[in-house]
Enzyme design. Structure first.
Site, PDB file in Angstrom:
ATOM      1  N   GLY A  11       0.780  -1.229   0.000  1.00  0.00           N
ATOM      2  CA  GLY A  11       0.000   0.000   0.000  1.00  0.00           C
ATOM      3  C   GLY A  11       0.813   1.282   0.000  1.00  0.00           C
ATOM      4  N   ASN A  13       1.396   3.278  -2.438  1.00  0.00           N
ATOM      5  CA  ASN A  13       0.644   4.314  -3.162  1.00  0.00           C
ATOM      6  C   ASN A  13      -0.526   4.811  -2.317  1.00  0.00           C
ATOM      7  OD1 ASN A  13       1.479   4.976  -6.046  1.00  0.00           O
ATOM      8  ND2 ASN A  13       1.726   2.768  -5.991  1.00  0.00           N
ATOM      9  N   ARG A  64     -15.479 -15.150  -9.299  1.00  0.00           N
ATOM     10  CA  ARG A  64     -15.084 -13.745  -9.215  1.00  0.00           C
ATOM     11  C   ARG A  64     -16.271 -12.862  -8.812  1.00  0.00           C
ATOM     12  NH1 ARG A  64     -10.277 -11.741 -11.248  1.00  0.00           N
ATOM     13  NH2 ARG A  64      -9.754 -13.629 -12.413  1.00  0.00           N
ATOM     14  N   ARG A  90      -6.269  -7.790  -8.406  1.00  0.00           N
ATOM     15  CA  ARG A  90      -7.333  -8.652  -8.918  1.00  0.00           C
ATOM     16  C   ARG A  90      -7.988  -7.973 -10.108  1.00  0.00           C
ATOM     17  NH1 ARG A  90      -6.303 -13.279  -7.685  1.00  0.00           N
ATOM     18  NH2 ARG A  90      -8.427 -13.932  -8.130  1.00  0.00           N
ATOM     19  N   ASN A 106      -6.872   3.880 -11.651  1.00  0.00           N
ATOM     20  CA  ASN A 106      -5.874   2.853 -11.396  1.00  0.00           C
ATOM     21  C   ASN A 106      -4.506   3.399 -11.765  1.00  0.00           C
ATOM     22  OD1 ASN A 106      -4.817   0.170 -10.850  1.00  0.00           O
ATOM     23  ND2 ASN A 106      -4.587  -0.053 -13.059  1.00  0.00           N
ATOM     24  N   HIS A 108      -0.799   2.086 -13.080  1.00  0.00           N
ATOM     25  CA  HIS A 108      -0.159   0.930 -13.707  1.00  0.00           C
ATOM     26  C   HIS A 108       1.308   1.270 -13.950  1.00  0.00           C
ATOM     27  CE1 HIS A 108       0.162  -2.680 -16.201  1.00  0.00           C
ATOM     28  NE2 HIS A 108       0.813  -1.945 -17.075  1.00  0.00           N
ATOM     29  N   THR A 140     -11.803   1.014 -17.077  1.00  0.00           N
ATOM     30  CA  THR A 140     -12.940   0.587 -17.903  1.00  0.00           C
ATOM     31  C   THR A 140     -12.924  -0.945 -17.943  1.00  0.00           C
ATOM     32  OG1 THR A 140     -11.560   0.563 -19.879  1.00  0.00           O
ATOM     33  CG2 THR A 140     -12.736   2.623 -19.391  1.00  0.00           C
ATOM     34  N   GLU A 142     -12.033  -2.912 -20.150  1.00  0.00           N
ATOM     35  CA  GLU A 142     -10.822  -3.471 -20.766  1.00  0.00           C
ATOM     36  C   GLU A 142      -9.623  -3.218 -19.849  1.00  0.00           C
ATOM     37  OE1 GLU A 142      -9.940  -1.837 -24.585  1.00  0.00           O
ATOM     38  OE2 GLU A 142      -8.144  -3.083 -24.894  1.00  0.00           O
ATOM     39  N   ASP A 144      -6.359  -2.263 -18.072  1.00  0.00           N
ATOM     40  CA  ASP A 144      -5.243  -1.321 -18.283  1.00  0.00           C
ATOM     41  C   ASP A 144      -5.413  -0.510 -19.565  1.00  0.00           C
ATOM     42  OD1 ASP A 144      -2.913  -3.851 -17.091  1.00  0.00           O
ATOM     43  OD2 ASP A 144      -4.088  -2.359 -15.986  1.00  0.00           O
TER      44      ASP A 144
END
Ligand code: GRF
Length: 194
Positions: A11, A13, A64, A90, A106, A108, A140, A142, A144
């Site tokens: 954690g 970030n 999931r 996840r 997010n 990345h 979204t 999709e 990344d």
């Protein structure tokens, strides 16, 4: 604005995001949640006075949707305006993502659209790239691939190992994510480049 942060591990970030939301910042952290009850970040968040929650994804096996239905409970209870994925490992289903479309971020560890997925630093070194970096994007369905909100670049140095590069990128993540979150919470959507 109420911000919930999802983590899976240390954690680092999340810590920077929580520590950035002070003074006249338009957002406040209302929850840190994890898919791993043992995530060290949960204890660090609690030390910072942020409510925490954990749902062990392993309990749900390959289901999931069942995991996400459980994880949604503390998240919806916190009534977040913005969801930040920060080292969250996840993949979220389109059903979960659609609930937060346009207000889920997010970070990345690559210069998207290059190197979506895992092992980004080793892949950049292997490819002989001169630069690497990190990207904050809207989440979204999709993986990344959502709208760009910010990027920070670092040089790849001769002899770089993936670990050395990862550390160099992580330091920039800690600057980029808080900067993007503040603008996002203020309603800005133009991407920033550090
Ligand atoms: C790091 O690899 C970082 O690059 C990525 O998630 C991993 C863990 O980050 N964003 P954190 O320390 O848990 O924030």
């Amino acid at each position: 604005k109420r911000v919930a942060i999802l983590i899976s591990g240390g954690g680092s970030n999340m810590i920077r995001l929580v520590e950035s939301m002070t003074g006249d910042h338009p957002a406040r952290p209302v929850l840190v949640a994890s898919n791993d009850p043992g995530a060290a970040g949960l204890f660090r968040a609690a030390d910072l006075g942020v409510p925490v929650a954990a749902v062990d994804h392993r309990v749900f096996g390959r289901d999931r949707a069942a995991f996400e239905a459980e994880l949604l409970k503390p998240i919806l209870e916190a009534e977040p305006d913005i969801l930040c994925l920060a080292g969250f490992m996840r993949v979220l289903t389109p059903g979960f993502v659609s609930r937060f479309e346009g207000r889920m971020l997010n970070i990345h560890p690559s210069l998207l659209p290059r190197y979506p997925g895992l092992h980004t630093h080793a892949r950049a070194i292997e490819a002989g790239d001169a630069e690497a970096g990190c990207t904050v994007h809207e989440v979204t369905a999709e993986l990344d691939a959502g709208p760009l909100l910010g990027q920070a670049r670092v040089p790849i140095l001769p002899g770089d190992t993936p670990e050395a590069l990862a550390a160099r990128v992580l330091a920039r993540e800690h600057v980029l994510y808080p900067a993007v979150l503040r603008r996002f919470a203020e309603g800005a959507r133009a991407p920033i480049f550090l």
